[in-house]
Design a protein around this motif. Sequence first.
Motif, mmCIF file in Angstrom:
data_model
loop_
_atom_site.group_PDB
_atom_site.id
_atom_site.type_symbol
_atom_site.label_atom_id
_atom_site.label_comp_id
_atom_site.label_asym_id
_atom_site.label_seq_id
_atom_site.Cartn_x
_atom_site.Cartn_y
_atom_site.Cartn_z
ATOM 1 N N ILE A 186 -13.832 -5.658 -1.728
ATOM 2 C CA ILE A 186 -12.588 -6.159 -2.336
ATOM 3 C C ILE A 186 -12.558 -5.821 -3.828
ATOM 4 N N ASP A 187 -13.707 -5.969 -4.508
ATOM 5 C CA ASP A 187 -13.788 -5.656 -5.942
ATOM 6 C C ASP A 187 -13.476 -4.190 -6.214
ATOM 7 N N ASN A 188 -13.579 -3.361 -5.180
ATOM 8 C CA ASN A 188 -13.278 -1.934 -5.330
ATOM 9 C C ASN A 188 -11.965 -1.556 -4.634
ATOM 10 N N GLU A 189 -11.079 -2.552 -4.567
ATOM 11 C CA GLU A 189 -9.720 -2.338 -4.045
ATOM 12 C C GLU A 189 -9.689 -1.852 -2.616
ATOM 13 N N LYS B 64 -10.668 7.487 -4.006
ATOM 14 C CA LYS B 64 -9.428 6.840 -4.477
ATOM 15 C C LYS B 64 -8.929 7.505 -5.768
ATOM 16 N N SER C 73 -5.313 4.268 0.668
ATOM 17 C CA SER C 73 -5.512 2.890 1.094
ATOM 18 C C SER C 73 -6.761 2.836 1.967
ATOM 19 N N ALA D 189 0.846 -1.209 0.000
ATOM 20 C CA ALA D 189 0.000 0.000 0.000
ATOM 21 C C ALA D 189 0.876 1.251 0.000
ATOM 22 N N HIS E 103 -1.994 7.467 -3.431
ATOM 23 C CA HIS E 103 -2.841 6.276 -3.346
ATOM 24 C C HIS E 103 -3.543 6.276 -1.989
ATOM 25 N N ILE F 190 -9.084 -3.021 1.213
ATOM 26 C CA ILE F 190 -8.460 -4.135 1.936
ATOM 27 C C ILE F 190 -9.417 -4.541 3.054
ATOM 28 N N SER G 203 -5.465 9.363 -6.498
ATOM 29 C CA SER G 203 -4.649 8.773 -7.553
ATOM 30 C C SER G 203 -4.269 9.834 -8.600
ATOM 31 N N ARG H 125 -14.781 4.943 -4.429
ATOM 32 C CA ARG H 125 -14.148 4.946 -5.760
ATOM 33 C C ARG H 125 -13.684 6.359 -6.124
#
Lengths: 517, 59
Positions: free
Chosen positions: A488-491, A454, A465, A332, A463, A493, A458, A451
């Motif tokens: 998880i599908d959207n990064e 992030k 986390s 991360a 980034h 943790i 980005s 989303r």
Amino acid sequence: MTIQIEIRQNSYFDSVKLMYVSSTLRNIEGVKQAMVAMGTSTNKEIYTELGVVDANLDLVNVNDLIIGIEAQDSTTFDYAFEQMEKLLSNQHTGSSKSAACRTLDEALVETPDANLCVISVPGQHARYEAEKALMKGLHVHLFSDNVSIEDEVALKRLASEKGLLCMGPDCGVSNINGISLLVGSITAKGPIGIIGATGAGIQQIAALIDQAGSGVTQVIGTGGRDLRDEIGGITMLAAFEALENDNDTEVIVIVSRKPGDRCLSKILARIADCRKPVVCNLMGCDSKIIESSGAVSAENLEETAIKALGQIQVPYPMAYDQDETTRIAEAACKKMSEKQKYVRGLFCSGTFCDEAIGVMTPLLGDIHTNIGSGKEVGSSHVNDSRRNIIIDFGEEDFTQGRPHPVLDPETRRRAIIGITEDEGAAVLLMDFILGPAVHPDPVGAVLEDIRIAKQIVSERGGHLSVVASVCGTDKDPQKRSLQEKALIDNEVIVVPSNVQASVLASKIISLRQGDNE
Amino acid sequence: MKQKLEELFDSELVIINVGIELFGSAIASQNVQVTQVQWKPPAGGDQEMIDILKDLGGI
């Protein structure tokens, strides 16, 4: 701009329903303000502060409904008003007996075999309603808060005399005979009985036990003050005896914030006499004192679940793995910009917020927060730079006239994108709570914001986390595994517990601050 | 204590819900019989009147 105030006499609705209606109306595009509330003195003051001038406002009483909507134009206003009517008439019944009973006596005629009364009336009426239920021989689950210590003692003594259980006041979570009560989770049946004075705490322990493949006999909430010396643990001790006598219960777990000294002695003496193994998580108590009673002492909620499972030789497959945590944290950190050094915790649950602070303070130093004795962060400080900040969105600042964030994620949702205003934010730490009575999709409600947050970070070369834990089970309507997958599908943790989430967040921050020294 | 709590643990739950409808609905969704009491503050919430009515056994 169209503003309208309407007063409907003798038209009572419960506060959760009205907060949900108001909140839904405020989310309609073009609605500037909306408040649908009963005519309590507090609500009348709020209307006045909002600039409402209505001669009739002084005349309304607590049984009168006040509707106030301000919209950008008459079309929006009409739409909002129509939505409000629909929401108000939409009964949350689903009950097998939805007859319009006005009193407990009438309900008992409808349901003479009733054995438990759930009470969630305003605090000043709670003792009266709970006394009536106990006198009729019903066990009581009392959600109401703002009940005096004196009333709590009276109710619990009455319950004790009658051989009944008084769970609460201020009790939001129980699971009796496999049925989730109020805001708890649905858990598998198994050999572990749990008694606790902290709602999310007992829910987390029961959910982790469920996830490990075991289950619970009963999860009995006592209300947060039960182990204070003034109350003397009346409900805890009654529940303890019942679980000791219960053939299906092999291990008893008790959880509370720090008990009063006299009450602690009483509880420890009772544990010393118990024929069954007992696992204790009494926050702030010396583990040696707890162990002197023969109990197993646990430091946090996850450890409590692990030690309870250990008593029945059930392994805990989700245990903390230091190497894995370090690997995730290092990965991360690699993508972060130089300025990113701090954690932003946005919590629904005060218990989890408190636990996160307890885990992180020894690892990171002072955590700035809006709860507890050291609180000095207000709702406007979420984006304060150069500090680690953890916010409980269930605190009064955020819940005035709004449902609790487990029911309505809106206030916390709005803060997610807000944290990106501060380039110091490195980790967003969050809890999610499931159950039949809470929001139908707590993760889905905030995913778009995660989303976007992030993406914003980005695009400026960093980034964000996001670390989260989901408290609940696959038997809950939201299904824990589906909620976790969406994260998880959207990064995001996802780790199994709030403790592990807090440790991982601390690890990332430690690495970031080390990098920048 | 033992007897009534053991009875509860051995019984199907049958609930009377006094207050927030959402809670009754969430319990009913688990196939439990729930009877909702459409509670509202007695005597229009007038505490003085409530106390008088309580003394008279009128609530």
